[in-house]
Design a protein around this motif. Structure first.
Motif, PDB file in Angstrom:
ATOM      1  N   ASP A  13      46.869 -59.105 -20.656  1.00 23.57           N
ATOM      2  CA  ASP A  13      45.468 -59.208 -20.897  1.00 23.57           C
ATOM      3  C   ASP A  13      44.689 -58.129 -20.184  1.00 23.57           C
ATOM      4  N   SER A  15      41.622 -57.248 -20.929  1.00 26.27           N
ATOM      5  CA  SER A  15      40.376 -57.289 -20.642  1.00 26.27           C
ATOM      6  C   SER A  15      40.049 -57.854 -19.180  1.00 26.27           C
ATOM      7  N   ILE A  18      40.687 -55.049 -16.963  1.00 28.51           N
ATOM      8  CA  ILE A  18      39.463 -54.120 -16.751  1.00 28.51           C
ATOM      9  C   ILE A  18      38.358 -54.772 -15.790  1.00 28.51           C
ATOM     10  N   PHE A  67      43.404 -56.572 -26.050  1.00 21.56           N
ATOM     11  CA  PHE A  67      42.022 -56.537 -25.906  1.00 21.56           C
ATOM     12  C   PHE A  67      41.212 -57.238 -26.701  1.00 21.56           C
ATOM     13  N   ASP A  68      39.940 -57.799 -26.108  1.00 18.67           N
ATOM     14  CA  ASP A  68      38.897 -58.284 -27.090  1.00 18.67           C
ATOM     15  C   ASP A  68      38.227 -57.267 -27.973  1.00 18.67           C
ATOM     16  N   SER A  71      32.237 -59.529 -28.970  1.00 21.77           N
ATOM     17  CA  SER A  71      31.867 -60.789 -28.426  1.00 21.77           C
ATOM     18  C   SER A  71      31.787 -61.770 -29.418  1.00 21.77           C
ATOM     19  N   PHE A  97      34.808 -49.092 -21.707  1.00 18.56           N
ATOM     20  CA  PHE A  97      35.763 -49.765 -22.437  1.00 18.56           C
ATOM     21  C   PHE A  97      36.610 -48.922 -23.426  1.00 18.56           C
ATOM     22  N   GLU A 113      43.821 -55.118 -30.741  1.00 17.22           N
ATOM     23  CA  GLU A 113      42.697 -55.548 -30.692  1.00 17.22           C
ATOM     24  C   GLU A 113      42.574 -56.147 -32.362  1.00 17.22           C
ATOM     25  N   GLU A 118      39.532 -63.332 -30.438  1.00 10.22           N
ATOM     26  CA  GLU A 118      39.524 -62.790 -28.909  1.00 10.22           C
ATOM     27  C   GLU A 118      40.883 -62.595 -28.694  1.00 10.22           C
ATOM     28  N   ALA A 119      41.149 -61.697 -27.481  1.00 13.93           N
ATOM     29  CA  ALA A 119      42.437 -61.359 -27.137  1.00 13.93           C
ATOM     30  C   ALA A 119      43.084 -62.382 -26.867  1.00 13.93           C
TER      31      ALA A 119
END
Length: 943
Positions: A13, A15, A18, A67-68, A71, A97, A113, A118-119
């Motif tokens: 995961d 995101s 990060i 990654f995502d 948004s 990012f 991605e 979403e991820a």
């Protein structure tokens, strides 16, 4: 070779990696150009640990970092408010990012991605494909939203704890197996992602319902059979919203993928590519470790630190450079106009200056200016002596000025344009003190009013509230590894202490200039951290603007009636003597009520009362808690001692002390507010403390009578009504409490009705009092023990009250559990307005554990209340500008004004509008803020 049985797919995961790296590590900038790279550094270290850890039979054959993409996803089409409450990304995180994607590719790991998804959806799709192909899947994340995927060859691994998350761990967290996690999440909702769920139903209740009815659809189909009326109606009324919530929390195993599982086969890092990226980021330590592991030569990393840039207000180095050694002997003393002019030119060129004033007293209302220190670069600082005197007498006792000092008026006149120039940032530590000192100078020219200002004390507070104190010496040692010269080295202490004006200029210069130098260095350290730790907005909107507001209130002061205080002191002395006689009669012997040692011996040895415990000194503890417990058991002596102590404290702290604090020039008391006095953002009042006068006691009311309005004026008090309960109703999303506040219902009576099943009309006042004690106690995480003491009822009965309360309002328990969990995970909590309150003792063991948890639970609530009144105070000067009124005092949720009699109504209307709308536009509360107003000739009448 196709992916299948015997293969193991690891899905990281990205995101989560990060954000974990960003919040867990201190901020870091690339020295060559100031690029923020703290999150990238942490991300790379986490990836390197993953790559090099021994995994044995769990070693992956295939791997990817997910990654995502953005948004906005398909979920926003289903429910536009999805994730609408998410805060904006910190300014310094956004550019990092794309660098984490580069880092992933540098490690030779697949980087994935997909736009619109979403991820978590990508992870779900890959997990389903790999499982269906007969392989194993390990999801490296602890995200609860991914737990619905666990089972059938899919497990999770908590990357921080290193512990696997299987079906048992999922059931422990959700109360159901992985196959029913979606149903529980749909019912409970998620305030972080703005998934609505069913109002008032949390994880525990949702799990009970799903276990009873089997699945969500069966539950909703049979909702009318649920016996509990409130729960039944909630499910019936919100069925459509619950189904929407289920679609929001369900991960999409059919997410489109433009690659195959086979393409994710594990590959060794390419030494040249990886080392090249790490060197580009200037990660010296990690570059060396990777080079050694890969048997390659580490590239040379050469970077020139960024120097302070010239230009506009607040220009500063993007990354904190290595500071030169502090050398007090190297600082300048400015003693002629030419040197001063050169410094002023330097200030204008650099665009900022650190300032510190030296004075004769800590009382800003009476202190006289002795000198000013300046710093424009680390190590480049100077002192301007203005009023040093020769001999033992100070200047104001007749001593003669030391030669070689410039005329103070001329110096201040030369500095005034620079200090008031909006294009030049003034950097100070505890700026409010210097602000008030300088405002009193050049009075014939309107004083000197610093603008704009940065305050390193407030920066530290925004960053580290709750972690440590914010005095300059402590910060210098913590963040600069430097111990400044103590003031007592120069002025001594005790009876032999001298004024700073008597310190020889040569000695004063090194000390004073060092303060400005240290302040500038702290600013260079703290300023980038404000952004990296997401507290820039809190600092700029809640801390810094308070400086001129509080300075104006403190300068104004409030009028006191000293005769009234004198009469009260006499009355208190008589009453204390009566209590003393009664206590000695109860003890059967004469003793000093002010002696804890004598009192302890009488209570626990002579009278044989239970509960005596000796401390390290060998004396029994007779603290207020001990005496209150004994008084609650019906013992008269400790109750009488408590009465005596209360009056003694009121007499010494207020009726006696306030008379000595009246300023001879103004006839007023000028308290000093500490912006950093409480970790939650509440202001503290000192010299004298006006915030702890008892609110509900007769004695407290009489003390307030001594605070009076000037002739032709009135005192006006505006007080937030139950603001912390209103914030609790909002943050914990308690529908019944929110509606009660909207409808203007008596909240304590409503709570009693909810808890005890009694009608509001004709309610027994004792039942309402019990509900009120619980309402306010819950905000502070009160225990059964604490409530039993407050209500003087058995502990078991008090605990039963609390249990009933949480049963009626389950969202409150969920808020508490989540807040403590966040504090344990992050080491801090935040208010609605972004204030960060550190919780360094949250993992404490033993007696301290309960207090740390209660503090963490209360902090976001009390902190939000403090933020709201700060926002109101900051807006107030503009709102009441033009009215014959001044804001004089702030006492927790109350503001006190002095206003001309004919303008009272206008003031109340203007001030109330500011206070009731102070949360907006930053936060839209789901409950109204209500402000009560009172008017009188004294504070007691107004309050």
């Amino acid at each position: 070779m196709s992916f299948g049985k015997g293969h193991n797919l690891h899905l990281i995961d990205g995101s989560a990696f990060i954000f974990r790296a960003y919040h867990a590590l201190p901020p870091l900038t690339r020295k060559s150009d100031g690029l923020p790279i703290g999150a990238v550094a942490g991300f790379c270290n986490m990836l390197w640990k993953y790559v090099t850890d021994e995994k044995g039979s769990d070693a992956p054959t295939h791997a990817a970092v997910i990654f995502d993409h953005s948004s906005k996803t398909f979920r926003n089409d289903i429910y536009p408010e999805y994730k609408a409450n998410r805060p904006e990304l910190p300014e310094d995180l956004r550019p990092q990012f794309p660098l984490t994607r580069e880092a992933t590719r540098a490690f030779n790991i697949a980087c994935i991605e997909t736009e619109g998804y979403e991820a978590d959806d990508i992870i779900a799709a890959l997990s389903c494909k790999a499982r269906d192909a007969g392989g194993r899947v390990t999801i490296i994340s602890s995200d609860k939203d991914l737990m619905q995927l666990v089972g059938g060859g899919v497990e999770m691994l908590d990357p921080i704890k290193g512990k696997p998350i299987g079906p048992e761990e999922v059931e422990e967290k959700f109360g159901v197996g992985p196959e029913r996690v979606i149903d529980v999440q749909a019912l409970a909702g998620d305030s972080v992602d703005n998934v609505p769920g069913a109002p008032g139903i949390g994880i525990k209740t949702a799990a009970l319902l799903i276990n009873e009815y089997g699945d969500l659809e069966n539950l909703l189909a049979n909702a009318e059979q649920i016996k509990q009326p409130k729960r039944r109606q909630t499910l019936i009324d919100n069925a459509d919203l619950i189904r929407i919530s289920k679609s929001l929390v369900t991960l999409d195993c059919d997410t489109p993928l433009d690659f195959t599982l086979e393409s994710l086969e594990v590959r060794d890092p390419d030494a040249e590519a990886l080392l090249g990226f790490l060197a580009q980021m200037e990660f010296r330590t990690l570059t060396g470790r990777v080079a050694e592991k890969l048997g390659a030569e580490a590239p040379v990393i050469s970077a020139t630190p960024v120097a302070p840039s010239a230009g506009g207000a607040g220009s500063a180095p993007a990354g904190a450079p290595d500071f030169p050694q502090i050398d007090r002997a190297a600082y300048q003393t400015i003693s002629d106009a030419e040197t001063l002019a050169a410094w002023i030119d330097d200030i204008r060129e650099v665009g900022y200056v650190a300032i510190d004033t030296e004075t004769t007293s800590l009382d800003e209302m009476q202190a006289e200016l002795v000198g000013i220190s300046l710093a424009t670069r680390p190590g480049h600082a100077a002192y301007i002596p203005l009023a040093h005197v020769a001999g033992e007498a100070d200047l104001f006792g007749g001593g003669a000025l030391v030669e070689g000092q410039m005329d103070a008026e001329a110096v201040l006149a030369a500095l005034k344009p620079v200090l008031e120039d909006d294009a030049i940032l003034k950097i100070l530590h505890n700026a409010k003190y210097d602000y008030k000192i300088l405002a009193r100078q050049l009075r014939d020219r309107g004083g000197i009013h610093l603008s704009p200002v940065d305050d390193t004390m407030l920066m530290s507070y925004a960053l580290y509230a709750g972690a440590h104190n914010h005095g300059m010496d402590e910060l210098a040692q913590n963040y600069l590894d430097h111990k400044p010269q103590p003031i007592k080295d120069l002025i001594g202490s005790g009876k032999s202490q001298i004024s700073f004006a008597q310190v020889p200029v040569a000695e004063a210069a090194g000390y004073a200039a060092e303060d400005a130098d240290v302040t500038l260095r702290l600013w260079e350290v703290f300023r980038p951290r404000l952004m990296s730790q997401a507290v820039t907005t809190a600092y700029q909107t809640l801390e810094r603007p308070m400086i001129p507001v509080l300075a104006a209130m403190e300068r104004e002061g409030i009028l006191i009636d000293p005769q009234h205080l004198s009469r009260m002191s006499g009355a208190f002395a008589q009453k204390m003597a009566q209590f003393e006689d009664e206590a000695q009669e109860l003890a059967g012997t004469k003793f000093n009520l002010g002696s804890p040692k004598q009192l302890g011996e009488i209570l626990f040895e002579q009278m044989g009362l239970q509960g005596g415990a000796k401390g390290k000194s060998g004396a029994y503890s007779t603290s207020a808690d001990v005496l209150e417990d004994l008084a609650a058991e019906g013992h008269n002596l400790p109750a009488r001692v408590l009465d005596w102590r209360q009056l003694s404290k009121l007499k010494s702290t207020y009726t006696d002390a306030l008379q000595t604090h009246v300023n001879p020039d103004t006839g007023r008391v000028h308290t000093s507010y500490s912006i950093t006095g409480a970790q939650t953002g509440r202001l503290a009042s000192t010299d004298p403390n006006l915030q702890n006068i008892p609110v509900r006691s007769e004695e407290g009311r009489r003390i307030r009578e001594a605070f009076i309005a000037a002739p032709g004026k009135k005192l006006v008090s505006l007080d937030y009504s139950q603001i912390e309960l209103r914030i609790l109703a909002h943050v914990a999303d308690i529908t019944t409490l929110r509606q009660a506040f909207k409808d203007g219902i008596d909240i304590h009576a409503m709570t009693a009705s909810e808890m005890f099943g009694v009608p509001v009309e004709g309610m027994d006042p004792m039942i309402r009092r019990q509900a009120k004690a619980i309402n306010f106690g819950v905000i502070y995480g009160i225990s059964g023990f604490g409530l039993s003491r407050n209500l003087r009822i058995p502990r078991a009965e008090a605990q039963a009250f609390i249990d009933t309360y949480f049963e009626r309002f389950p969202g409150i328990r969920e808020y508490m559990d989540k807040t403590v969990g966040d504090a344990k995970r992050d080491g801090f909590v935040r208010t609605l307005f972004g204030r960060r309150i550190n919780t360094p003792n949250i993992d404490a063991k033993g007696p301290a554990a309960g207090g740390a948890k209660r503090a963490a639970i209360n902090a976001p609530i009390q902190g939000a209340a403090a933020d709201i009144i700060r926002r109101a105070m900051i807006r107030m000067p503009e709102a009441i500008n033009g009215l014959p009124a001044k804001m004089l005092l702030q006492v927790h949720d109350e503001l006190v004004f002095e206003v001309r009699e004919d303008a009272v109504d206008d003031l109340i209307m203007a001030a109330r509008a500011v206070m009731e709308n102070a949360a907006e536009p930053a936060v839209k509360l789901s409950v109204p803020l209500v402000v009560d107003a009172g008017v009188g000739d004294n504070w007691a009448e107004a309050h």
